[in-house]
Design a protein around this motif. Structure first.
Motif, PDB file in Angstrom:
ATOM      1  N   SER A 166       0.757  -1.286  -0.090  1.00  0.00           N
ATOM      2  CA  SER A 166      -0.089   0.080  -0.123  1.00  0.00           C
ATOM      3  C   SER A 166       0.959   1.297   0.148  1.00  0.00           C
ATOM      4  CB  SER A 166      -0.953   0.168   1.343  1.00  0.00           C
ATOM      5  OG  SER A 166      -1.620  -1.224   1.105  1.00  0.00           O
ATOM      6  N   PHE A 167       0.633   2.285  -0.819  1.00  0.00           N
ATOM      7  CA  PHE A 167       1.228   3.561  -0.698  1.00  0.00           C
ATOM      8  C   PHE A 167       0.478   4.697  -1.628  1.00  0.00           C
ATOM      9  CE2 PHE A 167       2.710   1.210  -4.746  1.00  0.00           C
ATOM     10  CZ  PHE A 167       3.023   2.351  -5.586  1.00  0.00           C
ATOM     11  N   ASP A 168       0.843   5.628  -1.626  1.00  0.00           N
ATOM     12  CA  ASP A 168       0.260   6.867  -2.405  1.00  0.00           C
ATOM     13  C   ASP A 168       1.364   7.449  -3.457  1.00  0.00           C
ATOM     14  OD1 ASP A 168      -2.078   6.317  -1.005  1.00  0.00           O
ATOM     15  OD2 ASP A 168      -1.784   8.051   0.248  1.00  0.00           O
ATOM     16  N   ILE A 169       0.839   7.950  -4.494  1.00  0.00           N
ATOM     17  CA  ILE A 169       1.683   8.670  -5.171  1.00  0.00           C
ATOM     18  C   ILE A 169       0.920  10.135  -5.492  1.00  0.00           C
ATOM     19  CG2 ILE A 169       2.832   8.823  -7.390  1.00  0.00           C
ATOM     20  CD1 ILE A 169       2.736   6.335  -7.863  1.00  0.00           C
ATOM     21  N   ARG A 170       1.838  11.238  -5.204  1.00  0.00           N
ATOM     22  CA  ARG A 170       0.893  12.459  -5.123  1.00  0.00           C
ATOM     23  C   ARG A 170       1.062  13.093  -6.487  1.00  0.00           C
ATOM     24  NH1 ARG A 170       4.208  14.029   0.705  1.00  0.00           N
ATOM     25  NH2 ARG A 170       3.242  12.424   1.785  1.00  0.00           N
ATOM     26  N   ARG A 171      -0.100  13.827  -6.760  1.00  0.00           N
ATOM     27  CA  ARG A 171       0.099  14.735  -7.920  1.00  0.00           C
ATOM     28  C   ARG A 171       1.177  15.432  -8.426  1.00  0.00           C
ATOM     29  NH1 ARG A 171      -4.643  14.881 -10.761  1.00  0.00           N
ATOM     30  NH2 ARG A 171      -5.651  14.448  -8.622  1.00  0.00           N
ATOM     31  N   GLY A 172       1.823  15.326  -9.643  1.00  0.00           N
ATOM     32  CA  GLY A 172       3.128  16.118  -9.702  1.00  0.00           C
ATOM     33  C   GLY A 172       4.558  15.683  -9.253  1.00  0.00           C
ATOM     34  N   GLU A 173       4.480  14.681  -8.614  1.00  0.00           N
ATOM     35  CA  GLU A 173       5.617  14.205  -7.838  1.00  0.00           C
ATOM     36  C   GLU A 173       6.190  13.112  -8.466  1.00  0.00           C
ATOM     37  OE1 GLU A 173       5.838  12.378  -3.858  1.00  0.00           O
ATOM     38  OE2 GLU A 173       4.317  11.046  -4.485  1.00  0.00           O
ATOM     39  N   THR A 174       7.561  12.802  -8.235  1.00  0.00           N
ATOM     40  CA  THR A 174       8.143  11.701  -8.756  1.00  0.00           C
ATOM     41  C   THR A 174       8.351  10.520  -7.400  1.00  0.00           C
ATOM     42  OG1 THR A 174       9.494  12.670 -10.433  1.00  0.00           O
ATOM     43  CG2 THR A 174      10.288  10.607  -9.638  1.00  0.00           C
ATOM     44  N   PHE A 175       7.618   9.615  -7.712  1.00  0.00           N
ATOM     45  CA  PHE A 175       7.954   8.314  -6.414  1.00  0.00           C
ATOM     46  C   PHE A 175       8.931   7.538  -6.985  1.00  0.00           C
ATOM     47  CE2 PHE A 175       6.727   4.850  -4.146  1.00  0.00           C
ATOM     48  CZ  PHE A 175       6.631   5.299  -2.840  1.00  0.00           C
ATOM     49  N   GLY A 176       9.988   7.422  -6.579  1.00  0.00           N
ATOM     50  CA  GLY A 176      10.855   6.425  -6.765  1.00  0.00           C
ATOM     51  C   GLY A 176      10.713   4.907  -6.170  1.00  0.00           C
ATOM     52  N   LEU A 177      10.910   3.928  -6.684  1.00  0.00           N
ATOM     53  CA  LEU A 177      10.777   2.596  -6.388  1.00  0.00           C
ATOM     54  C   LEU A 177      11.981   1.959  -6.280  1.00  0.00           C
ATOM     55  CD1 LEU A 177       8.466   0.798  -4.851  1.00  0.00           C
ATOM     56  CD2 LEU A 177       8.015  -0.085  -6.983  1.00  0.00           C
ATOM     57  N   VAL A 178      12.594   1.490  -5.444  1.00  0.00           N
ATOM     58  CA  VAL A 178      14.051   0.861  -5.471  1.00  0.00           C
ATOM     59  C   VAL A 178      13.998  -0.405  -4.890  1.00  0.00           C
ATOM     60  CG1 VAL A 178      15.125   1.928  -3.674  1.00  0.00           C
ATOM     61  CG2 VAL A 178      16.190   1.360  -5.309  1.00  0.00           C
TER      62      VAL A 178
END
Length: 329
Positions: A41-53
Motif C-alpha cells: 500500500s502507498f500513495d503517489i502525489r500529483r506532480g511528484e516523482t515517486f521512486g521505487l527501488v
C-alpha cells in the motif's frame, strides 16, 4: 461508481496490492504461486516523482504494471484520481489508459521492429481514435522535437536507431495522449552512463512542461535519489521503507535500505555485505522476510511480520528493531 476519499494531491493510491503468478506455467489452478507483490500500500502525489527501488526480482516492475492495469490483481485495489480501477469493466478502463502510460526498460524490445517510428507514434492515436490525420501528424512532429529527435527519424525503423534514440521514441509514445501518470520502469538502466544523464534531464524537463507524475522504478538508489521526491524501498514483494529522498538517503532506518545505501560508491560509509541468498518468492520466510539476511534480526523477526509504521514526517519503516527503539526513546 466506487470512489475513495483522497486528498486532492493524491493521484494514485494502492491499497493491499497482491499479484501472484502460478509457479507452474499454464496451470492457473496450481496452489503454488510466485508472490511477486504481496500486500503493498502507498500513495503517489500529483506532480511528484515517486521512486521505487530494490534489487532485481523484488517485485517493483510487477507493481508498476499492476498500477497501470497491464496485469490483473489477485487482491487489493488501485485508485486513480479517486476512481477504483479494479472495479471498472474493460470498456471503461480503456478511457483511463490514456491517462496512464509506461516507459519500458528495453527500448529494443518495446518497439515493433516491423514498422517505422512514424507508425509507432501513430498507434496510440489510432487505438484511442484521437484527432484527425493532420492533427496526429502535427502532434507527432511536436513530440519528436520535444524529445530531441527530428522528422528524419519518422521513416527509420527501430534497428536503425541508437539505444538512446529508441528510448526517446518510447518517451514520445508515452506522451502522445497527454497522460497524467507515467511509469518509468528502469527507463535508463539499459543506456550508457552519458546517455542516462541526458534522458533523466529530458524526463525532468518534460515533467515540468506537462505537469506529469512519475513512478520511477530502478535498482540504483543513487539515480532514484537524484530524480525522486519520495522513495519506496521493496524487498521480496513488500515495501520495507517509504520516505522523502533525504529520509531514505541520509536517514535510512531499515537494515536493507542501509545495505543499499552502503553499496553506492563514494558515500563515505562502510559497505554492508548481506549474507545468504534472496529467499524464494514462492516460499517466503515467515515473519519479516528480510530476517534471513538481516544482521540485526532477533527471535520475533522470525515469526512476526512487522507493519509499516510512521516514524514521523510520513517516514514509514517496517522493522521490529526500529519500532522497539522508537517506543523506548
Amino acid at each position: 461508481m466506487e470512489k475513495t476519499r483522497t486528498s486532492d494531491d493524491v493521484l494514485v493510491r494502492a491499497e493491499g496490492i497482491r499479484k501472484y503468478f502460478p509457479l507452474k506455467e499454464g496451470r492457473p489452478w496450481s496452489k503454488q504461486y510466485v508472490k511477486a507483490v504481496d500486500d503493498v500500500s502507498f500513495d503517489i502525489r500529483r506532480g511528484e516523482t515517486f521512486g521505487l527501488v530494490g534489487e532485481s526480482g523484488c517485485g517493483k516492475s510487477t507493481l508498476g504494471r499492476v498500477l497501470v492495469s497491464l496485469y490483473p490483481l489477485n487482491g487489493g485495489k488501485v485508485y486513480f484520481d479517486g476512481q477504483n480501477l479494479t472495479a471498472l469493466p474493460r470498456r471503461r478502463l480503456k478511457n483511463f489508459r490514456k491517462k496512464m502510460q509506461f516507459i519500458f526498460q528495453d527500448p529494443s524490445a518495446s518497439l515493433n521492429p516491423r514498422i517505422t517510428v512514424g507508425n509507432i507514434l501513430l498507434e496510440p492515436f489510432r487505438i484511442h481514435r484521437v484527432g484527425t490525420h493532420a492533427e496526429q501528424r502535427q502532434k507527432i512532429a511536436f513530440l519528436l522535437d520535444r524529445v530531441g529527435l527530428s522528422s528524419y527519424h519518422l521513416s527509420r525503423y527501430p534497428h536503425e536507431l541508437s539505444g538512446g534514440q529508441k528510448q526517446r521514441v518510447g518517451i514520445a509514445r508515452a506522451l502522445a495522449l497527454n497522460p497524467e501518470l507515467i511509469v518509468c520502469d528502469e527507463a535508463v538502466s539499459a543506456l550508457d552512463v552519458s546517455i542516462q544523464a541526458q534522458v533523466i534531464n529530458l524526463l525532468s524537463d518534460l515533467q515540468r512542461e506537462f505537469s506529469l507524475t512519475y513512478l520511477f522504478i530502478s535498482h540504483n538508489l543513487s539515480v532514484v535519489h537524484h530524480v525522486s521526491n519520495r522513495i519506496g524501498v521493496m524487498y521480496l514483494g513488500k515495501l520495507v521503507e517509504v520516505g522523502s529522498q533525504n529520509d531514505i538517503y541520509d536517514n535510512a532506518q531499515h537494515p536493507y535500505t542501509e545495505a543499499l545505501y552502503s553499496a553506492i560508491p563514494g558515500n563515505g560509509v562502510n559497505r554492508i555485505i548481506l549474507r545468504g541468498d534472496v529467499p524464494s518468492h514462492s516460499n517466503p520466510p515467515s515473519g519479516c522476510r528480510f530476517h534471513t539476511r538481516c544482521p540485526r534480526a532477533e527471535d520475533r523477526c522470525k515469526t512476526q511480520d512487522p507493519p509499516l509504521l510512521d516514524m514521523g514526517n510520513s517516514h514509514l519503516v517496517a522493522c521490529h528493531r526500529v519500532t522497539h527503539v522508537t517506543q523506548e526513546a
